[in-house]
Design a protein around this motif. Structure first.
Motif, PDB file in Angstrom:
ATOM      1  N   ARG A 177       0.833  -1.214   0.000  1.00 29.07           N
ATOM      2  CA  ARG A 177       0.000   0.000   0.000  1.00 29.07           C
ATOM      3  C   ARG A 177       0.866   1.261   0.000  1.00 29.07           C
ATOM      4  NH1 ARG A 177      -5.194  -0.668   0.743  1.00 29.07           N
ATOM      5  NH2 ARG A 177      -5.491   1.481   1.421  1.00 29.07           N
ATOM      6  N   CYS A 178       0.303   2.307  -0.595  1.00 29.84           N
ATOM      7  CA  CYS A 178       1.000   3.599  -0.628  1.00 29.84           C
ATOM      8  C   CYS A 178      -0.067   4.668  -0.819  1.00 29.84           C
ATOM      9  CB  CYS A 178       1.988   3.628  -1.790  1.00 29.84           C
ATOM     10  SG  CYS A 178       2.698   5.256  -2.095  1.00 29.84           S
ATOM     11  N   GLN A 179       0.136   5.818  -0.169  1.00 34.51           N
ATOM     12  CA  GLN A 179      -0.898   6.851  -0.266  1.00 34.51           C
ATOM     13  C   GLN A 179      -0.982   7.461  -1.669  1.00 34.51           C
ATOM     14  OE1 GLN A 179      -0.109   9.998   2.537  1.00 34.51           O
ATOM     15  NE2 GLN A 179       2.072   9.598   2.501  1.00 34.51           N
ATOM     16  N   PHE A 214       0.450   9.418 -12.650  1.00 37.63           N
ATOM     17  CA  PHE A 214       0.616   8.041 -12.150  1.00 37.63           C
ATOM     18  C   PHE A 214       1.964   7.876 -11.430  1.00 37.63           C
ATOM     19  CE2 PHE A 214      -2.301   7.654 -15.831  1.00 37.63           C
ATOM     20  CZ  PHE A 214      -3.403   7.170 -15.157  1.00 37.63           C
ATOM     21  N   CYS A 215       2.425   6.623 -11.250  1.00 43.36           N
ATOM     22  CA  CYS A 215       3.709   6.385 -10.582  1.00 43.36           C
ATOM     23  C   CYS A 215       4.250   5.035 -11.019  1.00 43.36           C
ATOM     24  CB  CYS A 215       3.563   6.452  -9.053  1.00 43.36           C
ATOM     25  SG  CYS A 215       2.767   5.003  -8.356  1.00 43.36           S
ATOM     26  N   LEU A 216       5.475   4.729 -10.582  1.00 43.32           N
ATOM     27  CA  LEU A 216       6.172   3.500 -11.000  1.00 43.32           C
ATOM     28  C   LEU A 216       5.337   2.226 -10.835  1.00 43.32           C
ATOM     29  CD1 LEU A 216       9.719   3.829  -9.375  1.00 43.32           C
ATOM     30  CD2 LEU A 216       9.186   3.793 -11.823  1.00 43.32           C
ATOM     31  N   LYS A 217       4.532   2.168  -9.786  1.00 41.41           N
ATOM     32  CA  LYS A 217       3.813   0.906  -9.518  1.00 41.41           C
ATOM     33  C   LYS A 217       2.802   0.610 -10.624  1.00 41.41           C
ATOM     34  CE  LYS A 217       1.159  -1.542  -5.962  1.00 41.41           C
ATOM     35  NZ  LYS A 217       1.682  -2.798  -5.510  1.00 41.41           N
ATOM     36  N   LYS A 236       7.673   7.690 -12.392  1.00 36.35           N
ATOM     37  CA  LYS A 236       8.408   8.186 -11.223  1.00 36.35           C
ATOM     38  C   LYS A 236       7.717   7.799  -9.918  1.00 36.35           C
ATOM     39  CE  LYS A 236       6.356  12.761 -11.532  1.00 36.35           C
ATOM     40  NZ  LYS A 236       6.557  14.164 -11.700  1.00 36.35           N
ATOM     41  N   CYS A 237       8.485   7.902  -8.848  1.00 35.16           N
ATOM     42  CA  CYS A 237       7.956   7.598  -7.521  1.00 35.16           C
ATOM     43  C   CYS A 237       7.728   8.915  -6.788  1.00 35.16           C
ATOM     44  CB  CYS A 237       8.956   6.731  -6.754  1.00 35.16           C
ATOM     45  SG  CYS A 237       8.450   6.414  -5.065  1.00 35.16           S
ATOM     46  N   HIS A 238       6.576   9.055  -6.140  1.00 37.09           N
ATOM     47  CA  HIS A 238       6.279  10.299  -5.414  1.00 37.09           C
ATOM     48  C   HIS A 238       6.781  10.245  -3.969  1.00 37.09           C
ATOM     49  CE1 HIS A 238       3.863  11.304  -8.859  1.00 37.09           C
ATOM     50  NE2 HIS A 238       3.151  10.213  -8.698  1.00 37.09           N
ATOM     51  N   VAL A 239       7.268   9.080  -3.544  1.00 39.50           N
ATOM     52  CA  VAL A 239       7.771   8.960  -2.166  1.00 39.50           C
ATOM     53  C   VAL A 239       9.270   9.236  -2.131  1.00 39.50           C
ATOM     54  CG1 VAL A 239       8.120   7.363  -0.226  1.00 39.50           C
ATOM     55  CG2 VAL A 239       5.989   7.295  -1.535  1.00 39.50           C
ATOM     56  N   LYS A 265      12.787   2.448  -7.653  1.00 40.49           N
ATOM     57  CA  LYS A 265      12.139   1.258  -7.098  1.00 40.49           C
ATOM     58  C   LYS A 265      10.919   1.685  -6.278  1.00 40.49           C
ATOM     59  CE  LYS A 265      13.751  -3.053  -5.216  1.00 40.49           C
ATOM     60  NZ  LYS A 265      14.790  -3.741  -4.522  1.00 40.49           N
ATOM     61  N   CYS A 266       9.840   0.939  -6.437  1.00 39.91           N
ATOM     62  CA  CYS A 266       8.636   1.225  -5.644  1.00 39.91           C
ATOM     63  C   CYS A 266       8.861   0.790  -4.198  1.00 39.91           C
ATOM     64  CB  CYS A 266       7.450   0.488  -6.256  1.00 39.91           C
ATOM     65  SG  CYS A 266       5.968   0.528  -5.229  1.00 39.91           S
ATOM     66  N   VAL A 267       8.521   1.659  -3.257  1.00 46.31           N
ATOM     67  CA  VAL A 267       8.708   1.334  -1.836  1.00 46.31           C
ATOM     68  C   VAL A 267       7.360   1.290  -1.096  1.00 46.31           C
ATOM     69  CG1 VAL A 267      11.095   2.141  -1.664  1.00 46.31           C
ATOM     70  CG2 VAL A 267       9.232   3.768  -1.320  1.00 46.31           C
ATOM     71  N   ALA A 268       6.299   0.939  -1.839  1.00 52.14           N
ATOM     72  CA  ALA A 268       4.992   0.788  -1.184  1.00 52.14           C
ATOM     73  C   ALA A 268       5.119  -0.244  -0.060  1.00 52.14           C
ATOM     74  CB  ALA A 268       3.942   0.342  -2.199  1.00 52.14           C
ATOM     75  N   ALA A 269       4.330  -0.055   1.007  1.00 52.19           N
ATOM     76  CA  ALA A 269       4.563  -0.819   2.237  1.00 52.19           C
ATOM     77  C   ALA A 269       3.694  -2.065   2.368  1.00 52.19           C
ATOM     78  CB  ALA A 269       4.300   0.079   3.444  1.00 52.19           C
TER      79      ALA A 269
HETATM   80  S1  SF4 Z   1       6.182   3.997  -3.428  1.00 43.58           S
HETATM   81 FE1  SF4 Z   1       6.373   5.312  -5.237  1.00 43.58          FE
HETATM   82  S2  SF4 Z   1       6.124   3.952  -6.991  1.00 43.58           S
HETATM   83 FE2  SF4 Z   1       5.407   2.857  -5.191  1.00 43.58          FE
HETATM   84  S3  SF4 Z   1       3.214   3.188  -5.121  1.00 43.58           S
HETATM   85 FE3  SF4 Z   1       4.142   4.791  -3.882  1.00 43.58          FE
HETATM   86  S4  SF4 Z   1       4.492   6.509  -5.251  1.00 43.58           S
HETATM   87 FE4  SF4 Z   1       4.076   4.706  -6.509  1.00 43.58          FE
END
Ligand code: SF4
Ligand SMILES: Cc1cc2nc3c(=O)[nH]c(=O)nc-3n(C[C@H](O)[C@H](O)[C@H](O)COP(=O)(O)OP(=O)(O)OC[C@H]3O[C@@H](n4cnc5c(N)ncnc54)[C@H](O)[C@@H]3O)c2cc1C
Length: 338
Positions: A122-124, A138-141, A146-149, A155-159
């Motif tokens: 999950r990621c906000q 949008f984002c990498l996932k 690109k990643c907004h975190v 690399k995606c760092v969704a938790a």
């Molecule tokens: S961590 Fe980055 S790439 Fe992954 S879901 Fe969140 S914003 Fe998207």
């Protein structure tokens, strides 16, 4: 109003049939309680054309003892059933406690243990509607670059945000999967990948049929601590499972495992090492617990991937680590904000 995209629903009655359907239908996905997958489909995070429901597969429901003393929990067992299971509450209390704190009552009645183990990260920035995500490019996932975190991150760092995962790790759970190729058993630690896009090493055509738990020793203690903003319903902002196996009053084995930091749940080995060998009735116990809580803060680095101020979340790590260790020793139940 968000609508579900069109899909075909298949309802096999056996695991063999379900496994065959997954191979026969390209892009087909398993659905259990649907409490996460259907939401993600509404958000167009994933849009499988075919869902293979496990609802009618009776053989993978329920909690049963195995001949060798282990406990087998069918993947379709509802979280509410696990939370209420008297045997599990005694033998594997951290798991029953974590199940009791997932979401709210209706979701625990629908949501399954299998679905919780295999919950998407999950990621906000991703758990939003398609329209909302589109406005940000949008984002990498999914669909973006690109990643907004992590600015500039590749690399995606969704938790990982599944409450039962750290408890199952602390209990040495094994996962039984079935596909048309046969059966395989995976120790839960080997399931996870450090990738928020896909944090499990699992082919799409494999079905989780059971979660198997070794017996716990007589002096086993366990507890689950869950940091969240609302007591009634919320994903974890940090979740920690504590296992203490006592011989008399001395800690023979300790495990601390946690979730809601990065793509995979973590085993905090350096924390548990500080508790092993310590007598919980001695003067050494309190300093050991404090050292363990401080170590947890050192090892855990919450990111702005999920809601809640990440600096506040980090300050709460030692608080929840300490309280959950104390709850395990005293068998006083789960630690959470009400
Ligand atoms: S961590 Fe980055 S790439 Fe992954 S879901 Fe969140 S914003 Fe998207
Ligand atoms: C408002 C809300 C709050 C929530 N809060 C929490 C929370 O606090 N903590 C938490 O952990 N979760 C939470 N959830 C998520 C969810 O309800 C639970 O994680 C639940 O256990 C998911 O189980 P399910 O059976 O509904 O899974 P599903 O949604 O059916 O499936 C989830 C994923 O697992 C796969 N899958 C499911 N079963 C199998 C199987 N047997 N074999 C192979 N693949 C399978 C599916 O394909 C899908 O990818 C929340 C959800 C909502 C909507």
């Amino acid at each position: 109003m968000l609508r579900l995209p069109k899909f075909e629903l298949l309802e096999p009655r056996t695991i063999e049939e379900a496994a065959r359907l997954l191979v026969e239908h390209e892009g087909a996905r398993v659905v259990a309680g649907g409490t996460d997958l259907l939401v993600n489909m509404k958000h167009e995070i994933e849009t499988p054309p075919v869902l293979v429901s496990l609802e009618r597969v009776a053989e993978i429901q329920g909690v049963r003892p195995m001949a060798d003393g282990r406990i087998q929990i069918g993947a379709m067992t509802r979280l509410s059933a696990i939370a209420a299971d008297e045997r599990l509450r005694r033998s594997h209390p951290a798991l029953a406690q974590a199940a009791s704190l997932v979401a709210g009552p209706q979701l625990r009645d629908m949501g399954t243990l299998g679905g919780n183990v295999l919950l998407d990260t999950r990621c906000q920035w991703i758990n939003q509607s398609h329209f909302w995500r589109q406005s940000l490019g949008f984002c990498l996932k999914k669909d973006g670059t690109k990643c907004h975190v992590v600015e500039g991150g590749s690399k995606c760092v969704a938790a990982a945000s599944n409450d039962t995962a750290p408890t199952l790790m602390s209990l040495d759970a094994q996962l039984r999967f079935v596909s048309t190729r046969g059966e395989r058993i995976v120790p839960i630690d080997e399931l996870w990948l450090a990738d928020g896009i896909r944090n499990k090493s699992l082919p799409h055509d494999e079905i989780l049929v059971a979660i198997e738990l070794p017996p716990t020793p007589a002096g086993h203690r366990g507890a689950y601590g869950k940091l969240r903003e609302r007591g009634s319903i919320d994903f974890p902002l940090w979740g920690v499972a504590v296992r203490l196996d006592l011989e008399g009053t001395k800690v023979a084995r300790a495990e601390l495992c946690c979730v809601a930091l990065q793509a995979r749940p973590l085993r905090l080995k350096k924390c548990s090492e500080l508790l092993v060998g310590v007598d919980t009735a001695s003067n050494e116990w309190r300093p050991a617990v404090e050292a363990c809580a401080a170590m947890a803060r050192k090892l855990c680095h919450p990111m702005p991937n999920i809601p809640g101020d990440h600096e506040w979340r980090r300050e709460m790590v030692p608080v929840y680590a300490r309280r959950t260790i104390e709850a395990a020793v005293s068998s006083s139940g789960p630690v959470h904000h009400v």
